[in-house]
Every structure is written in structure tokens, then in C-alpha cells.
Design an enzyme around this catalytic site. Sequence first.
Site, PDB file in Angstrom:
ATOM      1  N   ARG A  15      34.450  93.320  15.332  1.00 36.28           N
ATOM      2  CA  ARG A  15      34.975  93.001  16.685  1.00 36.28           C
ATOM      3  C   ARG A  15      36.347  94.301  16.798  1.00 36.28           C
ATOM      4  O   ARG A  15      37.105  93.961  17.396  1.00 36.28           O
ATOM      5  CB  ARG A  15      35.810  91.682  16.828  1.00 36.28           C
ATOM      6  N   GLU A  41      31.045  96.307  15.443  1.00 37.91           N
ATOM      7  CA  GLU A  41      30.593  95.185  15.851  1.00 37.91           C
ATOM      8  C   GLU A  41      31.166  94.529  17.078  1.00 37.91           C
ATOM      9  O   GLU A  41      32.428  94.560  17.147  1.00 37.91           O
ATOM     10  CB  GLU A  41      30.263  94.293  14.835  1.00 37.91           C
ATOM     11  N   ASP A  43      30.997  91.493  20.597  1.00 40.49           N
ATOM     12  CA  ASP A  43      30.119  90.325  21.007  1.00 40.49           C
ATOM     13  C   ASP A  43      30.046  90.438  22.572  1.00 40.49           C
ATOM     14  O   ASP A  43      31.057  90.733  23.273  1.00 40.49           O
ATOM     15  CB  ASP A  43      30.962  88.821  20.761  1.00 40.49           C
ATOM     16  N   HIS A  56      34.441  87.265  22.251  1.00 35.59           N
ATOM     17  CA  HIS A  56      33.671  86.417  21.298  1.00 35.59           C
ATOM     18  C   HIS A  56      33.438  84.930  21.794  1.00 35.59           C
ATOM     19  O   HIS A  56      32.347  84.484  21.678  1.00 35.59           O
ATOM     20  CB  HIS A  56      34.356  86.368  19.806  1.00 35.59           C
ATOM     21  N   LYS A 117      25.518  86.651  22.506  1.00 35.13           N
ATOM     22  CA  LYS A 117      25.992  85.231  22.318  1.00 35.13           C
ATOM     23  C   LYS A 117      24.856  84.333  22.676  1.00 35.13           C
ATOM     24  O   LYS A 117      24.422  84.378  23.767  1.00 35.13           O
ATOM     25  CB  LYS A 117      27.274  85.182  22.793  1.00 35.13           C
ATOM     26  N   ASP A 241      36.888  92.500   8.771  1.00 34.34           N
ATOM     27  CA  ASP A 241      38.045  92.321   9.796  1.00 34.34           C
ATOM     28  C   ASP A 241      39.028  93.539   9.617  1.00 34.34           C
ATOM     29  O   ASP A 241      39.702  93.787  10.457  1.00 34.34           O
ATOM     30  CB  ASP A 241      38.908  91.052   9.794  1.00 34.34           C
TER      31      ASP A 241
HETATM   32  O1  G3P Z   1      27.799  89.718  13.302  1.00 37.02           O
HETATM   33  C1  G3P Z   1      28.514  89.224  12.469  1.00 37.02           C
HETATM   34  C2  G3P Z   1      29.419  88.156  12.887  1.00 37.02           C
HETATM   35  O2  G3P Z   1      29.802  88.869  14.067  1.00 37.02           O
HETATM   36  C3  G3P Z   1      28.738  86.987  13.374  1.00 37.02           C
HETATM   37  O3  G3P Z   1      29.453  86.006  13.623  1.00 37.02           O
HETATM   38  O4  G3P Z   1      30.998  84.473  14.950  1.00 37.02           O
HETATM   39  O5  G3P Z   1      32.062  86.591  14.183  1.00 37.02           O
HETATM   40  O6  G3P Z   1      30.335  86.406  15.876  1.00 37.02           O
HETATM   41  P1  G3P Z   1      30.758  85.812  14.556  1.00 37.02           P
HETATM   42 CA    CA Z   2      29.812  88.848  16.279  1.00 33.69          CA
END
Ligand code: G3P
Ligand code: CA
Length: 252
Positions: A15, A41, A43, A56, A117, A241
Site C-alpha cells: 500500500r 502494491e 488495492d 483497501h 478486491k 509496510d
Molecule cells: O497482496 C498482499 C496483501 O496486500 C494482501 O492482503 O489485506 O493487505 O490486501 P491485504
Molecule cells: Ca492488498
Amino acid sequence: MSFSFRQHPQVIAHRGDKARNPENTVSAFRAALDLGASMVELDVTLTRDRKIVVIHDDTLNRTTSGHGRVRDKKLSEILTLDAGSWFSPVFASEKVPVLEDVLTLCRGNTLVNVEIKPEAVEHPMPDDAIEIQVLELIRRLGMTDSILISSFHRRVIQRMTGMKGPKPALALLSDEPLDDDTMQFMTECRVFSYHADHRILTSEQIRKTHDHGLKVLTYTVNTEEDARRCLDMGVDGFFTDDPAQFIRFLER
Ligand code: G3P
Ligand code: CA
């Protein structure tokens, strides 16, 4: 598809540089680029008027000044929200970004992992489904070779696999131990990589995945002890992170 990793291991800014910036904002991605993260990365989900936004949660509650479900709000409403003050007043001017803005920022600078998502996945698939829109955007920006699409939702992977023309690399996300059915699914869909929770990943699973020609990335690694353990098991990279901490750790 000619997506490839140019470094080992991949240190993936989860993120963005989430430790020092509000997650999934332009500031977080810009900071990750400045650090030299091998990949960022993010979302994505859809708004009520079917625009792709980078956030997210399925609600606005935790990371913006708004409330309610993202899918119930128009983009114009979402763009009025403060997406930074929850983290620090310094970031009060942050907005929820649209995917195109983040990809444009990253283009030519780093690899990008776009996680679709599960709540954005529709069945049956409309003509402007998120999978179709994401693919069209990536092609328009000329980024098929630098993007990895992932999802926990197998339908996303199946749909992307079935689409004609140049495509980004694909990855299946999982928080369950790897079984034969999952391995078969991934090989049939010719995914590039398997992304698993580090708490359930084993060296045996990694070896098996490598034997099938796939890379293995793991999430979300935030201690040096976990990073060492995952690297000893043979992962190709990890989501963190705090990319700055692990870029320094690997330099040592
Ligand atoms: O892609 C790895 C991770 O981002 C998956 O879980 O909940 O952080 O989107 P989350
Ligand atoms: Ca993610």
C-alpha cells in the site's frame, strides 16, 4: 507477457510506504518510489459510477473522513474526502487516488502489483467490469510488462486468463495452505506468482511452487526475524509496510 523481477529479493511496498504515509495515497507511493522499492502494491475497487479507486477497505470509514461503502459513493463525492488526517494532520490534503493517477506516477519507475478486491468482482461480468477496465487502462498506458494483477478471488484470475491480447502478469493470493487443487488452478491459468500469508507458508510449498515454474511472494513481513525466515525458506520477495527498513536490512 514479459513481466519479470529484476532484483532478488523483491521488497514490495505494501500500500506504498505505509509506515510513514497514509496507505494507498499518492504520498505513500511517491515515498516508495523515492526509496527504490522494487515493486509497489495497491488495492482497487469500484465506485458507484464505476470508476477505479485505490483503497483497501470496502468502506471509507477507516482511512478517510467519509463513511459508508465505496461502491455506494460517486467518485466526485469520494474526491472531496480527506484520506490523510486519520494518519497525521500533515497529510490532510491527501485524496483517495484513482488508479490511473497512481499507475502514471509509477510508469517507468517501478513494478506495480494491482490487487483487485473481491467485493469489486461481479457475476455475471458486465462490459465495464473491473477486470476489463483495469486491463484496458494498463494497455492504454503501455504498462502490460510492468504490472502484476493479483486477487484472492479466483474468478479474477480466470477472467484475465481468458482475455485476448497483451496482458499483465497474474498472481493468486491465498491465506490458506497450498493444496493440489490450488496448484492445478495456478498452472492452468499460467499465473506468474503465488502470494501467500507468511504465517502459513512452508519451504516445501515454496519448493513445489518453484518446481511448477512460479515465483513465490509473501505478505506482510514487518520484522527482520520474519524476513530472514522467509528468505531462508526461499521466497522471491515479500510485501512490507516498511520498505525503508528492509532495503537497509538487505544492504547489511
Ligand atoms: O497482496 C498482499 C496483501 O496486500 C494482501 O492482503 O489485506 O493487505 O490486501 P491485504
Ligand atoms: Ca492488498
